[in-house]
Design an enzyme around this catalytic site. Structure first.
Site, PDB file in Angstrom:
ATOM      1  N   LYS A   1       0.859  -1.184   0.000  1.00 33.92           N
ATOM      2  CA  LYS A   1       0.000   0.000   0.000  1.00 33.92           C
ATOM      3  C   LYS A   1       0.887   1.222   0.000  1.00 33.92           C
ATOM      4  O   LYS A   1       2.001   1.188   0.534  1.00 33.92           O
ATOM      5  CB  LYS A   1      -0.901   0.035   1.245  1.00 33.92           C
TER       6      LYS A   1
HETATM    7  P1  NAD Z   1     -14.210   6.738  -3.802  1.00 33.55           P
HETATM    8  O1  NAD Z   1     -13.368   7.863  -3.303  1.00 33.55           O
HETATM    9  O2  NAD Z   1     -14.541   6.644  -5.255  1.00 33.55           O
HETATM   10  O3  NAD Z   1     -15.631   6.728  -3.028  1.00 33.55           O
HETATM   11  C1  NAD Z   1     -15.768   6.824  -1.653  1.00 33.55           C
HETATM   12  C2  NAD Z   1     -17.204   7.226  -1.355  1.00 33.55           C
HETATM   13  O4  NAD Z   1     -17.432   7.151   0.036  1.00 33.55           O
HETATM   14  C3  NAD Z   1     -17.566   8.654  -1.773  1.00 33.55           C
HETATM   15  O5  NAD Z   1     -18.858   8.658  -2.327  1.00 33.55           O
HETATM   16  C4  NAD Z   1     -17.589   9.418  -0.451  1.00 33.55           C
HETATM   17  O6  NAD Z   1     -18.469  10.516  -0.476  1.00 33.55           O
HETATM   18  C5  NAD Z   1     -18.102   8.317   0.455  1.00 33.55           C
HETATM   19  N1  NAD Z   1     -17.827   8.549   1.859  1.00 33.55           N
HETATM   20  C6  NAD Z   1     -16.722   9.055   2.447  1.00 33.55           C
HETATM   21  N2  NAD Z   1     -16.893   9.145   3.769  1.00 33.55           N
HETATM   22  C7  NAD Z   1     -18.135   8.676   4.025  1.00 33.55           C
HETATM   23  C8  NAD Z   1     -18.909   8.516   5.203  1.00 33.55           C
HETATM   24  N3  NAD Z   1     -18.410   8.860   6.382  1.00 33.55           N
HETATM   25  N4  NAD Z   1     -20.139   8.005   5.073  1.00 33.55           N
HETATM   26  C9  NAD Z   1     -20.637   7.660   3.869  1.00 33.55           C
HETATM   27  N5  NAD Z   1     -19.965   7.781   2.740  1.00 33.55           N
HETATM   28  C10 NAD Z   1     -18.731   8.288   2.817  1.00 33.55           C
HETATM   29  O7  NAD Z   1     -13.488   5.417  -3.275  1.00 33.55           O
HETATM   30  P2  NAD Z   1     -13.668   3.932  -3.794  1.00 33.55           P
HETATM   31  O8  NAD Z   1     -12.595   3.641  -4.776  1.00 33.55           O
HETATM   32  O9  NAD Z   1     -15.100   3.667  -4.147  1.00 33.55           O
HETATM   33  O10 NAD Z   1     -13.275   3.133  -2.467  1.00 33.55           O
HETATM   34  C11 NAD Z   1     -14.194   2.962  -1.403  1.00 33.55           C
HETATM   35  C12 NAD Z   1     -13.673   1.892  -0.467  1.00 33.55           C
HETATM   36  O11 NAD Z   1     -13.474   0.686  -1.199  1.00 33.55           O
HETATM   37  C13 NAD Z   1     -12.311   2.195   0.192  1.00 33.55           C
HETATM   38  O12 NAD Z   1     -12.310   1.577   1.456  1.00 33.55           O
HETATM   39  C14 NAD Z   1     -11.325   1.489  -0.719  1.00 33.55           C
HETATM   40  O13 NAD Z   1     -10.106   1.190  -0.059  1.00 33.55           O
HETATM   41  C15 NAD Z   1     -12.131   0.255  -1.037  1.00 33.55           C
HETATM   42  N6  NAD Z   1     -11.723  -0.444  -2.254  1.00 33.55           N
HETATM   43  C16 NAD Z   1     -11.703   0.174  -3.457  1.00 33.55           C
HETATM   44  C17 NAD Z   1     -11.322  -0.529  -4.595  1.00 33.55           C
HETATM   45  C18 NAD Z   1     -11.345   0.092  -5.957  1.00 33.55           C
HETATM   46  O14 NAD Z   1     -11.057  -0.619  -6.937  1.00 33.55           O
HETATM   47  N7  NAD Z   1     -11.703   1.360  -6.115  1.00 33.55           N
HETATM   48  C19 NAD Z   1     -10.948  -1.879  -4.482  1.00 33.55           C
HETATM   49  C20 NAD Z   1     -11.000  -2.498  -3.232  1.00 33.55           C
HETATM   50  C21 NAD Z   1     -11.388  -1.768  -2.125  1.00 33.55           C
END
Ligand code: NAD
Length: 417
Positions: A107
Protein backbone atom coordinates in the site's frame (compact mmCIF):
# COMPACT_ATOMS: atom_id res chain seq x y z
CA UNK A 1 -12.11 7.24 9.53
CA UNK A 2 -15.51 7.27 11.16
CA UNK A 3 -16.06 5.96 14.69
CA UNK A 4 -12.73 4.13 14.85
CA UNK A 5 -11.64 3.01 18.30
CA UNK A 6 -8.64 0.89 17.20
CA UNK A 7 -5.81 1.70 14.84
CA UNK A 8 -6.35 -0.15 11.57
CA UNK A 9 -3.13 -2.04 12.16
CA UNK A 10 -4.45 -3.26 15.55
CA UNK A 11 -7.54 -4.44 13.68
CA UNK A 12 -5.43 -6.24 11.09
CA UNK A 13 -3.40 -7.98 13.82
CA UNK A 14 -6.52 -8.93 15.80
CA UNK A 15 -8.01 -10.51 12.68
CA UNK A 16 -4.74 -12.33 11.92
CA UNK A 17 -4.39 -13.68 15.47
CA UNK A 18 -7.97 -14.94 15.50
CA UNK A 19 -7.51 -16.89 12.27
CA UNK A 20 -4.04 -18.13 13.23
CA UNK A 21 -5.59 -19.92 16.25
CA UNK A 22 -7.19 -22.38 13.82
CA UNK A 23 -3.94 -23.08 11.96
CA UNK A 24 -0.99 -25.26 12.72
CA UNK A 25 1.35 -22.44 11.85
CA UNK A 26 5.07 -22.12 12.53
CA UNK A 27 5.45 -19.53 15.34
CA UNK A 28 8.36 -17.76 13.64
CA UNK A 29 6.53 -17.49 10.33
CA UNK A 30 3.43 -16.22 12.15
CA UNK A 31 5.56 -13.49 13.73
CA UNK A 32 7.04 -12.66 10.32
CA UNK A 33 3.55 -12.33 8.81
CA UNK A 34 2.49 -9.99 11.64
CA UNK A 35 5.09 -7.51 10.36
CA UNK A 36 5.47 -5.64 7.09
CA UNK A 37 8.56 -6.55 5.11
CA UNK A 38 9.61 -3.04 4.02
CA UNK A 39 8.42 0.45 4.87
CA UNK A 40 9.56 3.50 2.93
CA UNK A 41 8.80 7.05 4.13
CA UNK A 42 9.53 9.89 1.73
CA UNK A 43 9.48 13.64 2.37
CA UNK A 44 9.61 15.50 -0.90
CA UNK A 45 9.18 19.02 -2.30
CA UNK A 46 6.50 20.15 -4.74
CA UNK A 47 6.42 23.52 -6.53
CA UNK A 48 3.01 25.05 -5.87
CA UNK A 49 1.15 27.33 -8.31
CA UNK A 50 1.87 30.42 -6.18
CA UNK A 51 5.63 29.87 -6.55
CA UNK A 52 6.19 28.45 -3.04
CA UNK A 53 7.64 25.00 -2.35
CA UNK A 54 5.71 22.64 -0.04
CA UNK A 55 7.04 19.47 1.53
CA UNK A 56 4.76 16.42 1.40
CA UNK A 57 5.11 13.10 3.19
CA UNK A 58 4.38 9.82 1.44
CA UNK A 59 4.77 6.11 2.11
CA UNK A 60 5.10 2.81 0.29
CA UNK A 61 4.85 -0.34 2.39
CA UNK A 62 5.34 -3.95 1.30
CA UNK A 63 3.79 -6.49 3.62
CA UNK A 64 4.80 -9.66 1.77
CA UNK A 65 6.34 -10.78 -1.51
CA UNK A 66 6.10 -14.51 -0.81
CA UNK A 67 3.52 -15.28 -3.50
CA UNK A 68 4.67 -12.75 -6.09
CA UNK A 69 5.31 -9.04 -6.65
CA UNK A 70 3.61 -6.75 -4.15
CA UNK A 71 0.37 -5.16 -5.25
CA UNK A 72 -1.66 -2.39 -3.67
CA UNK A 73 -3.27 0.97 -4.17
CA UNK A 74 -2.05 4.50 -3.61
CA UNK A 75 -4.17 6.74 -1.42
CA UNK A 76 -4.16 10.55 -1.36
CA UNK A 77 -5.88 11.64 1.85
CA UNK A 78 -5.12 14.01 4.76
CA UNK A 79 -5.43 11.13 7.29
CA UNK A 80 -2.86 8.81 5.64
CA UNK A 81 -0.43 7.38 8.24
CA UNK A 82 2.27 4.73 8.21
CA UNK A 83 0.12 2.60 10.56
CA UNK A 84 -2.77 2.73 8.09
CA UNK A 85 -0.47 1.79 5.20
CA UNK A 86 0.80 -1.22 7.17
CA UNK A 87 -2.72 -2.45 7.83
CA UNK A 88 -3.87 -1.98 4.24
CA UNK A 89 -0.69 -3.65 2.88
CA UNK A 90 -1.30 -6.68 5.11
CA UNK A 91 -4.94 -6.79 4.00
CA UNK A 92 -3.76 -6.85 0.37
CA UNK A 93 -1.60 -9.92 1.02
CA UNK A 94 -4.63 -11.79 2.36
CA UNK A 95 -6.94 -10.51 -0.38
CA UNK A 96 -4.63 -11.69 -3.18
CA UNK A 97 -4.18 -15.04 -1.44
CA UNK A 98 -7.96 -15.56 -0.97
CA UNK A 99 -8.54 -15.22 -4.71
CA UNK A 100 -5.31 -17.13 -5.37
CA UNK A 101 -3.57 -14.63 -7.63
CA UNK A 102 0.25 -14.53 -7.55
CA UNK A 103 0.81 -11.31 -5.66
CA UNK A 104 1.93 -10.14 -2.25
CA UNK A 105 0.47 -7.10 -0.51
CA UNK A 106 1.49 -3.43 -0.58
CA UNK A 107 0.00 0.00 0.00
CA UNK A 108 1.13 3.54 -0.58
CA UNK A 109 -0.12 7.00 0.10
CA UNK A 110 0.60 10.70 0.37
CA UNK A 111 -0.66 12.90 3.19
CA UNK A 112 -2.57 15.52 1.20
CA UNK A 113 -6.05 16.67 0.29
CA UNK A 114 -6.20 16.19 -3.49
CA UNK A 115 -9.37 18.32 -3.67
CA UNK A 116 -7.30 21.33 -2.54
CA UNK A 117 -4.56 20.89 -5.17
CA UNK A 118 -4.72 22.20 -8.74
CA UNK A 119 -4.30 19.69 -11.59
CA UNK A 120 -0.79 21.05 -12.12
CA UNK A 121 0.13 20.63 -8.43
CA UNK A 122 -1.38 17.13 -8.37
CA UNK A 123 0.71 16.15 -11.38
CA UNK A 124 3.90 17.57 -9.83
CA UNK A 125 3.19 15.79 -6.54
CA UNK A 126 2.45 12.49 -8.31
CA UNK A 127 5.53 12.58 -10.54
CA UNK A 128 7.84 13.38 -7.63
CA UNK A 129 6.22 10.77 -5.34
CA UNK A 130 6.49 8.17 -8.16
CA UNK A 131 10.19 9.03 -8.53
CA UNK A 132 10.75 8.75 -4.75
CA UNK A 133 9.11 5.30 -4.54
CA UNK A 134 10.64 4.04 -7.80
CA UNK A 135 13.34 2.35 -5.73
CA UNK A 136 10.58 -0.08 -4.73
CA UNK A 137 8.21 0.08 -7.71
CA UNK A 138 8.61 -1.99 -10.91
CA UNK A 139 6.56 -4.34 -13.12
CA UNK A 140 8.41 -7.30 -11.57
CA UNK A 141 8.56 -6.02 -8.00
CA UNK A 142 5.73 -3.75 -6.92
CA UNK A 143 2.72 -2.61 -8.91
CA UNK A 144 0.58 0.28 -7.56
CA UNK A 145 -3.08 0.96 -8.43
CA UNK A 146 -5.70 3.60 -7.57
CA UNK A 147 -7.28 3.87 -4.12
CA UNK A 148 -9.19 6.62 -2.30
CA UNK A 149 -8.27 10.03 -3.75
CA UNK A 150 -6.39 8.70 -6.79
CA UNK A 151 -7.70 7.81 -10.26
CA UNK A 152 -6.72 6.65 -13.77
CA UNK A 153 -5.16 10.05 -14.61
CA UNK A 154 -2.84 9.75 -11.62
CA UNK A 155 -1.91 6.19 -12.68
CA UNK A 156 -1.07 7.61 -16.17
CA UNK A 157 1.35 10.11 -14.63
CA UNK A 158 2.99 7.35 -12.56
CA UNK A 159 3.34 5.13 -15.63
CA UNK A 160 4.73 8.02 -17.69
CA UNK A 161 7.22 9.09 -14.99
CA UNK A 162 8.53 5.54 -14.58
CA UNK A 163 8.69 5.09 -18.39
CA UNK A 164 10.60 8.39 -18.85
CA UNK A 165 13.24 7.21 -16.39
CA UNK A 166 13.58 3.88 -18.22
CA UNK A 167 13.53 5.34 -21.72
CA UNK A 168 10.75 3.06 -22.94
CA UNK A 169 7.06 2.58 -22.24
CA UNK A 170 6.36 0.38 -19.20
CA UNK A 171 2.59 -0.08 -18.91
CA UNK A 172 2.78 -3.00 -16.45
CA UNK A 173 4.23 -0.81 -13.66
CA UNK A 174 0.76 0.36 -12.54
CA UNK A 175 -2.81 -0.84 -13.00
CA UNK A 176 -6.03 1.15 -13.14
CA UNK A 177 -4.68 3.14 -16.11
CA UNK A 178 -6.93 4.54 -18.85
CA UNK A 179 -7.70 1.88 -21.48
CA UNK A 180 -6.05 4.01 -24.21
CA UNK A 181 -2.59 3.58 -22.65
CA UNK A 182 -2.75 -0.06 -21.61
CA UNK A 183 -5.52 -0.15 -19.02
CA UNK A 184 -7.92 -3.08 -18.94
CA UNK A 185 -11.49 -3.09 -20.09
CA UNK A 186 -13.73 -3.63 -17.07
CA UNK A 187 -11.16 -2.42 -14.52
CA UNK A 188 -13.17 0.64 -13.41
CA UNK A 189 -16.23 -1.54 -12.70
CA UNK A 190 -14.27 -4.56 -11.41
CA UNK A 191 -14.61 -4.04 -7.66
CA UNK A 192 -18.35 -3.35 -7.81
CA UNK A 193 -18.79 -6.22 -10.27
CA UNK A 194 -17.01 -8.53 -7.83
CA UNK A 195 -19.34 -7.33 -5.04
CA UNK A 196 -22.31 -8.18 -7.28
CA UNK A 197 -20.94 -11.64 -8.22
CA UNK A 198 -20.23 -12.63 -4.62
CA UNK A 199 -23.64 -11.38 -3.49
CA UNK A 200 -25.49 -13.35 -6.18
CA UNK A 201 -23.65 -16.47 -5.04
CA UNK A 202 -24.44 -15.73 -1.39
CA UNK A 203 -28.13 -15.21 -2.20
CA UNK A 204 -28.20 -18.56 -4.00
CA UNK A 205 -26.54 -20.23 -1.02
CA UNK A 206 -29.04 -18.66 1.38
CA UNK A 207 -32.03 -19.58 -0.80
CA UNK A 208 -32.90 -15.95 -1.58
CA UNK A 209 -33.84 -14.36 -4.89
CA UNK A 210 -32.28 -11.10 -6.18
CA UNK A 211 -35.75 -9.90 -7.24
CA UNK A 212 -36.96 -10.23 -3.65
CA UNK A 213 -33.91 -8.61 -2.05
CA UNK A 214 -33.50 -5.02 -0.87
CA UNK A 215 -30.12 -3.28 -0.75
CA UNK A 216 -28.62 -0.27 1.05
CA UNK A 217 -25.23 1.05 -0.08
CA UNK A 218 -23.13 3.36 2.08
CA UNK A 219 -20.57 5.34 0.05
CA UNK A 220 -21.41 6.34 -3.52
CA UNK A 221 -17.97 6.47 -5.17
CA UNK A 222 -16.43 3.95 -7.56
CA UNK A 223 -17.28 0.81 -5.55
CA UNK A 224 -20.68 1.98 -4.26
CA UNK A 225 -22.07 3.29 -7.56
CA UNK A 226 -21.03 0.23 -9.58
CA UNK A 227 -22.24 -2.25 -6.93
CA UNK A 228 -25.60 -0.45 -6.72
CA UNK A 229 -26.05 -0.23 -10.50
CA UNK A 230 -25.13 -3.87 -11.18
CA UNK A 231 -27.30 -5.19 -8.31
CA UNK A 232 -30.16 -3.07 -9.69
CA UNK A 233 -29.57 -4.70 -13.12
CA UNK A 234 -29.83 -8.12 -11.45
CA UNK A 235 -33.28 -7.23 -10.12
CA UNK A 236 -32.42 -6.22 -6.54
CA UNK A 237 -34.26 -3.22 -5.13
CA UNK A 238 -31.72 -0.55 -4.07
CA UNK A 239 -33.64 1.35 -1.39
CA UNK A 240 -30.92 3.64 -0.03
CA UNK A 241 -27.51 5.07 -0.92
CA UNK A 242 -25.29 7.67 0.73
CA UNK A 243 -22.08 9.66 0.43
CA UNK A 244 -20.08 11.81 2.84
CA UNK A 245 -22.84 14.49 2.79
CA UNK A 246 -25.66 12.10 3.80
CA UNK A 247 -28.04 9.58 2.28
CA UNK A 248 -31.35 9.09 0.48
CA UNK A 249 -34.08 6.50 0.97
CA UNK A 250 -36.97 5.30 -1.17
CA UNK A 251 -38.67 2.06 -0.08
CA UNK A 252 -39.96 1.56 -3.66
CA UNK A 253 -36.41 1.50 -5.04
CA UNK A 254 -33.94 3.93 -6.62
CA UNK A 255 -32.34 3.87 -10.07
CA UNK A 256 -28.62 4.12 -9.13
CA UNK A 257 -27.58 5.49 -12.54
CA UNK A 258 -30.13 8.29 -12.27
CA UNK A 259 -28.93 9.03 -8.72
CA UNK A 260 -25.39 9.24 -10.13
CA UNK A 261 -26.54 11.78 -12.73
CA UNK A 262 -28.02 13.85 -9.87
CA UNK A 263 -24.76 13.53 -7.90
CA UNK A 264 -22.75 14.69 -10.92
CA UNK A 265 -24.84 17.90 -11.02
CA UNK A 266 -25.04 18.61 -7.29
CA UNK A 267 -21.91 16.83 -5.93
CA UNK A 268 -24.06 14.72 -3.57
CA UNK A 269 -26.85 12.15 -3.61
CA UNK A 270 -28.71 14.23 -1.00
CA UNK A 271 -31.84 15.94 -2.34
CA UNK A 272 -32.47 13.35 -5.06
CA UNK A 273 -36.08 13.94 -6.21
CA UNK A 274 -38.68 11.49 -4.91
CA UNK A 275 -36.57 10.23 -2.00
CA UNK A 276 -36.27 11.07 1.69
CA UNK A 277 -32.98 12.43 3.02
CA UNK A 278 -31.48 10.22 5.75
CA UNK A 279 -28.21 10.25 7.70
CA UNK A 280 -25.43 7.73 7.18
CA UNK A 281 -26.21 6.27 10.60
CA UNK A 282 -29.87 5.82 9.63
CA UNK A 283 -28.82 4.05 6.43
CA UNK A 284 -26.75 1.52 8.38
CA UNK A 285 -29.80 0.70 10.54
CA UNK A 286 -32.34 0.35 7.70
CA UNK A 287 -34.45 -2.77 7.41
CA UNK A 288 -33.05 -4.40 4.26
CA UNK A 289 -31.63 -7.74 3.11
CA UNK A 290 -28.19 -6.55 1.99
CA UNK A 291 -25.99 -3.79 3.39
CA UNK A 292 -22.93 -2.74 1.36
CA UNK A 293 -20.51 -0.46 3.24
CA UNK A 294 -18.47 1.07 0.38
CA UNK A 295 -17.15 4.29 1.93
CA UNK A 296 -14.20 4.44 4.28
CA UNK A 297 -12.86 2.26 7.10
CA UNK A 298 -14.54 1.85 10.47
CA UNK A 299 -18.16 2.56 9.43
CA UNK A 300 -19.66 -0.23 11.55
CA UNK A 301 -18.51 -0.11 15.16
CA UNK A 302 -19.52 -1.50 18.54
CA UNK A 303 -21.80 1.52 18.98
CA UNK A 304 -23.93 0.97 15.86
CA UNK A 305 -23.59 -2.78 15.07
CA UNK A 306 -26.68 -3.65 17.15
CA UNK A 307 -28.78 -1.38 14.90
CA UNK A 308 -27.82 -3.25 11.71
CA UNK A 309 -30.93 -5.10 10.48
CA UNK A 310 -29.56 -6.45 7.19
CA UNK A 311 -29.14 -10.22 6.90
CA UNK A 312 -26.11 -9.96 4.60
CA UNK A 313 -23.18 -7.55 4.88
CA UNK A 314 -20.99 -7.26 1.77
CA UNK A 315 -17.85 -5.26 2.57
CA UNK A 316 -17.15 -3.15 -0.52
CA UNK A 317 -14.76 -0.98 1.53
CA UNK A 318 -11.62 -2.21 3.28
CA UNK A 319 -11.93 -2.65 7.07
CA UNK A 320 -15.46 -1.17 7.28
CA UNK A 321 -16.24 -3.28 10.38
CA UNK A 322 -14.30 -3.08 13.65
CA UNK A 323 -13.51 -6.40 15.41
CA UNK A 324 -16.09 -5.77 18.18
CA UNK A 325 -18.75 -4.92 15.61
CA UNK A 326 -17.79 -8.00 13.64
CA UNK A 327 -18.35 -10.24 16.68
CA UNK A 328 -21.72 -8.57 17.36
CA UNK A 329 -22.85 -9.08 13.75
CA UNK A 330 -21.80 -12.74 13.69
CA UNK A 331 -23.63 -13.35 16.99
CA UNK A 332 -26.75 -11.79 15.45
CA UNK A 333 -26.45 -14.23 12.54
CA UNK A 334 -25.53 -11.68 9.87
CA UNK A 335 -23.95 -13.42 6.86
CA UNK A 336 -20.75 -11.37 6.42
CA UNK A 337 -18.90 -11.30 3.10
CA UNK A 338 -15.55 -9.95 4.30
CA UNK A 339 -13.57 -7.27 2.48
CA UNK A 340 -10.79 -9.64 1.39
CA UNK A 341 -13.40 -11.63 -0.55
CA UNK A 342 -16.15 -9.10 -1.35
CA UNK A 343 -13.97 -6.37 -2.84
CA UNK A 344 -11.29 -8.62 -4.37
CA UNK A 345 -12.70 -8.03 -7.88
CA UNK A 346 -10.59 -4.87 -8.15
CA UNK A 347 -7.24 -6.53 -7.59
CA UNK A 348 -8.29 -9.50 -9.72
CA UNK A 349 -8.85 -7.32 -12.79
CA UNK A 350 -5.70 -5.35 -11.90
CA UNK A 351 -3.92 -8.68 -12.19
CA UNK A 352 -5.54 -9.18 -15.63
CA UNK A 353 -4.38 -5.67 -16.60
CA UNK A 354 -0.81 -6.45 -15.52
CA UNK A 355 -0.78 -9.74 -17.45
CA UNK A 356 -2.15 -7.96 -20.55
CA UNK A 357 0.47 -5.21 -20.15
CA UNK A 358 3.34 -7.69 -19.86
CA UNK A 359 2.14 -9.66 -22.89
CA UNK A 360 0.97 -6.64 -24.94
CA UNK A 361 -2.07 -8.75 -25.73
CA UNK A 362 -5.48 -7.44 -24.73
CA UNK A 363 -8.64 -9.33 -23.82
CA UNK A 364 -12.27 -8.51 -24.56
CA UNK A 365 -14.52 -7.22 -21.80
CA UNK A 366 -16.53 -10.48 -21.96
CA UNK A 367 -13.36 -12.51 -21.32
CA UNK A 368 -12.45 -10.27 -18.40
CA UNK A 369 -15.87 -10.37 -16.76
CA UNK A 370 -16.18 -14.10 -17.24
CA UNK A 371 -12.72 -14.82 -15.74
CA UNK A 372 -13.55 -12.45 -12.87
CA UNK A 373 -16.82 -14.24 -12.19
CA UNK A 374 -15.05 -17.60 -12.22
CA UNK A 375 -12.45 -16.44 -9.67
CA UNK A 376 -14.93 -14.72 -7.34
CA UNK A 377 -17.41 -17.62 -7.36
CA UNK A 378 -14.64 -20.18 -6.78
CA UNK A 379 -13.22 -18.10 -3.92
CA UNK A 380 -16.67 -17.72 -2.30
CA UNK A 381 -17.03 -21.52 -2.24
CA UNK A 382 -13.46 -22.00 -0.98
CA UNK A 383 -14.24 -19.66 1.94
CA UNK A 384 -17.67 -21.17 2.60
CA UNK A 385 -16.32 -24.70 2.75
CA UNK A 386 -13.69 -23.70 5.36
CA UNK A 387 -16.37 -21.85 7.36
CA UNK A 388 -18.56 -24.96 7.36
CA UNK A 389 -15.73 -27.42 8.03
CA UNK A 390 -14.18 -25.46 10.89
CA UNK A 391 -17.40 -23.94 12.24
CA UNK A 392 -16.09 -20.37 11.96
CA UNK A 393 -17.45 -17.12 10.55
CA UNK A 394 -16.71 -16.19 6.93
CA UNK A 395 -14.05 -13.57 7.75
CA UNK A 396 -12.07 -16.01 9.87
CA UNK A 397 -12.50 -18.64 7.14
CA UNK A 398 -11.20 -16.27 4.44
CA UNK A 399 -8.20 -15.39 6.60
CA UNK A 400 -7.53 -19.06 7.36
CA UNK A 401 -7.49 -19.76 3.61
CA UNK A 402 -5.18 -16.82 2.88
CA UNK A 403 -2.76 -17.31 5.77
CA UNK A 404 -2.53 -21.03 5.08
CA UNK A 405 -1.57 -20.33 1.44
CA UNK A 406 1.10 -17.78 2.38
CA UNK A 407 2.40 -19.97 5.23
CA UNK A 408 2.64 -23.01 2.98
CA UNK A 409 4.47 -21.03 0.29
CA UNK A 410 6.91 -19.72 2.92
CA UNK A 411 7.65 -23.28 4.06
CA UNK A 412 8.23 -24.36 0.45
CA UNK A 413 10.54 -21.42 -0.26
CA UNK A 414 12.34 -21.68 3.08
CA UNK A 415 13.84 -18.97 5.23
CA UNK A 416 16.77 -17.25 3.50
CA UNK A 417 19.72 -17.77 3.92
P1 NAD B 1 -14.21 6.74 -3.80
O1 NAD B 1 -13.37 7.86 -3.30
O2 NAD B 1 -14.54 6.64 -5.25
O3 NAD B 1 -15.63 6.73 -3.03
C1 NAD B 1 -15.77 6.82 -1.65
C2 NAD B 1 -17.20 7.23 -1.36
O4 NAD B 1 -17.43 7.15 0.04
C3 NAD B 1 -17.57 8.65 -1.77
O5 NAD B 1 -18.86 8.66 -2.33
C4 NAD B 1 -17.59 9.42 -0.45
O6 NAD B 1 -18.47 10.52 -0.48
C5 NAD B 1 -18.10 8.32 0.45
N1 NAD B 1 -17.83 8.55 1.86
C6 NAD B 1 -16.72 9.06 2.45
N2 NAD B 1 -16.89 9.14 3.77
C7 NAD B 1 -18.14 8.68 4.02
C8 NAD B 1 -18.91 8.52 5.20
N3 NAD B 1 -18.41 8.86 6.38
N4 NAD B 1 -20.14 8.01 5.07
C9 NAD B 1 -20.64 7.66 3.87
N5 NAD B 1 -19.97 7.78 2.74
C10 NAD B 1 -18.73 8.29 2.82
O7 NAD B 1 -13.49 5.42 -3.28
P2 NAD B 1 -13.67 3.93 -3.79
O8 NAD B 1 -12.60 3.64 -4.78
O9 NAD B 1 -15.10 3.67 -4.15
O10 NAD B 1 -13.28 3.13 -2.47
C11 NAD B 1 -14.19 2.96 -1.40
C12 NAD B 1 -13.67 1.89 -0.47
O11 NAD B 1 -13.47 0.69 -1.20
C13 NAD B 1 -12.31 2.19 0.19
O12 NAD B 1 -12.31 1.58 1.46
C14 NAD B 1 -11.32 1.49 -0.72
O13 NAD B 1 -10.11 1.19 -0.06
C15 NAD B 1 -12.13 0.25 -1.04
N6 NAD B 1 -11.72 -0.44 -2.25
C16 NAD B 1 -11.70 0.17 -3.46
C17 NAD B 1 -11.32 -0.53 -4.60
C18 NAD B 1 -11.34 0.09 -5.96
O14 NAD B 1 -11.06 -0.62 -6.94
N7 NAD B 1 -11.70 1.36 -6.11
C19 NAD B 1 -10.95 -1.88 -4.48
C20 NAD B 1 -11.00 -2.50 -3.23
C21 NAD B 1 -11.39 -1.77 -2.12
Amino acid sequence: MTGQTHSLYDMALAQFDRAAEYLDINAGIAEMLRHCKRELTVNFPVKMDDGTVRIFTGYRVHHSIILGPSKGGIRYHPDVTLEEMRALAMLMTWKCAVVNIPYGGAKGGVVCDPKRLSAHELEGLTRRYATEISILMSPEGDIPAPDVGTNPQIMSWIMDTYSMHRGYSTPAVVTGKPVEIGGSLGRYEATGRGVMFVLLEALKHLGMKPSESTVAVQGFGNVGTVSAALLHDEGCKVIAVSDSQGGIYNPHGLDPRDVLRHKRHTATVVGYPGSDNITNEELLGLKCDILVPAGLEGAITASNADRVQAGILAEGANFPTTPQADRALVEKGVFVLPDILANAGGVTVSYFEWVQGLQRFFWTEEEINSQLRHIIVRSFHDVLSIAQRKGVDNRTAALILAIERVHHATLLRGIYP
